[in-house]
Scaffold this motif. Structure first.
Motif, mmCIF file in Angstrom:
data_model
loop_
_atom_site.group_PDB
_atom_site.id
_atom_site.type_symbol
_atom_site.label_atom_id
_atom_site.label_comp_id
_atom_site.label_asym_id
_atom_site.label_seq_id
_atom_site.Cartn_x
_atom_site.Cartn_y
_atom_site.Cartn_z
ATOM 1 N N CYS A 25 0.850 -1.197 0.000
ATOM 2 C CA CYS A 25 0.000 0.000 0.000
ATOM 3 C C CYS A 25 0.884 1.245 0.000
ATOM 4 C CB CYS A 25 -0.928 0.007 1.210
ATOM 5 S SG CYS A 25 -2.094 1.382 1.196
ATOM 6 N N GLU A 26 1.162 1.733 -1.175
ATOM 7 C CA GLU A 26 2.000 2.925 -1.284
ATOM 8 C C GLU A 26 1.245 4.173 -0.851
ATOM 9 O OE1 GLU A 26 3.637 3.145 -5.195
ATOM 10 O OE2 GLU A 26 4.525 1.144 -5.053
ATOM 11 N N GLN A 27 -0.063 4.116 -0.848
ATOM 12 C CA GLN A 27 -0.889 5.265 -0.498
ATOM 13 C C GLN A 27 -1.379 5.190 0.951
ATOM 14 O OE1 GLN A 27 -1.240 7.863 -2.567
ATOM 15 N NE2 GLN A 27 0.181 6.743 -3.860
ATOM 16 N N CYS A 28 -0.595 4.555 1.816
ATOM 17 C CA CYS A 28 -0.971 4.429 3.219
ATOM 18 C C CYS A 28 0.064 5.100 4.112
ATOM 19 C CB CYS A 28 -1.067 2.959 3.628
ATOM 20 S SG CYS A 28 -2.438 2.083 2.899
ATOM 21 N N GLN A 29 -0.440 5.840 5.075
ATOM 22 C CA GLN A 29 0.408 6.378 6.131
ATOM 23 C C GLN A 29 0.046 5.608 7.392
ATOM 24 O OE1 GLN A 29 0.041 10.561 7.038
ATOM 25 N NE2 GLN A 29 0.646 10.170 9.152
ATOM 26 N N ILE A 30 1.036 4.990 8.004
ATOM 27 C CA ILE A 30 0.777 4.176 9.183
ATOM 28 C C ILE A 30 1.515 4.776 10.377
ATOM 29 C CG2 ILE A 30 1.001 1.901 10.230
ATOM 30 C CD1 ILE A 30 0.911 0.751 7.364
ATOM 31 N N ASP A 31 0.766 5.070 11.424
ATOM 32 C CA ASP A 31 1.336 5.565 12.669
ATOM 33 C C ASP A 31 1.052 4.538 13.757
ATOM 34 O OD1 ASP A 31 2.071 8.009 11.442
ATOM 35 O OD2 ASP A 31 0.063 8.811 11.813
ATOM 36 N N ILE A 32 1.939 4.514 14.746
ATOM 37 C CA ILE A 32 1.775 3.581 15.863
ATOM 38 C C ILE A 32 1.824 4.383 17.154
ATOM 39 C CG2 ILE A 32 2.773 1.616 17.088
ATOM 40 C CD1 ILE A 32 3.885 0.644 14.431
ATOM 41 N N VAL A 33 0.936 4.064 18.077
ATOM 42 C CA VAL A 33 0.925 4.722 19.377
ATOM 43 C C VAL A 33 1.133 3.665 20.465
ATOM 44 C CG1 VAL A 33 -1.593 4.654 19.615
ATOM 45 C CG2 VAL A 33 -0.295 6.366 20.862
ATOM 46 N N ASP A 34 2.009 3.994 21.411
ATOM 47 C CA ASP A 34 2.298 3.117 22.541
ATOM 48 C C ASP A 34 1.183 3.261 23.569
ATOM 49 O OD1 ASP A 34 3.392 1.586 24.561
ATOM 50 O OD2 ASP A 34 5.340 2.579 24.520
ATOM 51 N N MET A 35 0.677 2.161 24.043
ATOM 52 C CA MET A 35 -0.453 2.190 24.968
ATOM 53 C C MET A 35 -0.026 1.957 26.423
ATOM 54 S SD MET A 35 -2.822 2.761 22.825
ATOM 55 C CE MET A 35 -4.356 2.472 23.657
ATOM 56 N N LYS A 36 1.261 1.786 26.660
ATOM 57 C CA LYS A 36 1.716 1.470 28.016
ATOM 58 C C LYS A 36 1.614 2.659 28.966
ATOM 59 C CE LYS A 36 4.669 -2.332 26.748
ATOM 60 N NZ LYS A 36 6.017 -2.838 26.633
ATOM 61 N N GLU A 37 1.691 3.849 28.444
ATOM 62 C CA GLU A 37 1.565 5.054 29.259
ATOM 63 C C GLU A 37 0.194 5.680 28.981
ATOM 64 O OE1 GLU A 37 3.913 5.902 31.431
ATOM 65 O OE2 GLU A 37 5.175 4.251 30.794
ATOM 66 N N GLU A 38 -0.293 6.457 29.899
ATOM 67 C CA GLU A 38 -1.592 7.120 29.732
ATOM 68 C C GLU A 38 -1.556 8.213 28.668
ATOM 69 O OE1 GLU A 38 -4.677 6.514 31.100
ATOM 70 O OE2 GLU A 38 -3.745 4.676 31.822
ATOM 71 N N SER A 39 -0.371 8.578 28.194
ATOM 72 C CA SER A 39 -0.251 9.667 27.218
ATOM 73 C C SER A 39 -0.942 9.340 25.893
ATOM 74 C CB SER A 39 1.215 10.012 26.976
ATOM 75 O OG SER A 39 1.908 8.898 26.459
ATOM 76 N N TRP A 40 -1.242 8.077 25.626
ATOM 77 C CA TRP A 40 -1.934 7.718 24.387
ATOM 78 C C TRP A 40 -3.273 8.439 24.296
ATOM 79 C CZ3 TRP A 40 -6.825 5.816 24.054
ATOM 80 C CH2 TRP A 40 -7.383 5.272 25.219
ATOM 81 N N ASN A 41 -3.874 8.690 25.450
ATOM 82 C CA ASN A 41 -5.196 9.303 25.473
ATOM 83 C C ASN A 41 -5.170 10.758 25.005
ATOM 84 O OD1 ASN A 41 -7.906 9.084 25.826
ATOM 85 N ND2 ASN A 41 -7.847 8.962 28.041
ATOM 86 N N LYS A 42 -3.988 11.382 24.995
ATOM 87 C CA LYS A 42 -3.854 12.764 24.530
ATOM 88 C C LYS A 42 -3.697 12.841 23.016
ATOM 89 C CE LYS A 42 -1.840 14.163 28.876
ATOM 90 N NZ LYS A 42 -0.607 14.421 29.591
ATOM 91 N N LYS A 43 -3.398 11.714 22.379
ATOM 92 C CA LYS A 43 -3.215 11.696 20.934
ATOM 93 C C LYS A 43 -4.572 11.816 20.239
ATOM 94 C CE LYS A 43 -1.156 9.274 17.094
ATOM 95 N NZ LYS A 43 -0.569 10.468 16.510
ATOM 96 N N SER A 44 -4.604 12.663 19.247
ATOM 97 C CA SER A 44 -5.830 12.820 18.471
ATOM 98 C C SER A 44 -5.969 11.658 17.488
ATOM 99 C CB SER A 44 -5.802 14.137 17.704
ATOM 100 O OG SER A 44 -6.916 14.210 16.850
ATOM 101 N N PHE A 45 -7.163 11.098 17.423
ATOM 102 C CA PHE A 45 -7.451 10.041 16.452
ATOM 103 C C PHE A 45 -8.107 10.622 15.203
ATOM 104 C CE2 PHE A 45 -7.834 6.085 19.450
ATOM 105 C CZ PHE A 45 -6.574 6.345 19.962
#
Length: 90
Positions: A25-45
């Protein structure tokens, strides 16, 4: 461009999916978020087409683990999945 967010850094399934998608998939941007810390909840989806939730803990034999560990499994494998789904829905 399709935007994909994988929740669960360093997971076998997440990494395998990312590597597969990079090949096909050349037309895909893939991001990964770490869920071990509570900071994931601040990331915008916002702006993601897909939120692929793969964070979790593999189960042991429930007959051989403590009640505290069972509660921890439930917190991660159930409650966290609900939180991520609710955030993604918003």
């Amino acid at each position: 461009m399709k935007r994909i967010l994988i929740t669960g850094a360093n997971s076998f399934i997440g990494n395998s999916f990312r590597d597969y998608m990079k090949q096909y998939c050349e037309q895909c941007q893939i991001d990964i978020v770490d869920m071990k810390e509570e900071s994931w909840n601040k990331k915008s989806f916002c702006g993601y087409d897909v939120v692929f939730h793969v964070a979790g803990i593999a189960h042991s034999d429930f007959g051989e683990i403590s009640e505290d560990l069972k509660k921890y499994y439930y917190k991660i494998n159930t409650n966290l999945a609900i939180e991520v789904a609710s955030k993604a829905k918003k």
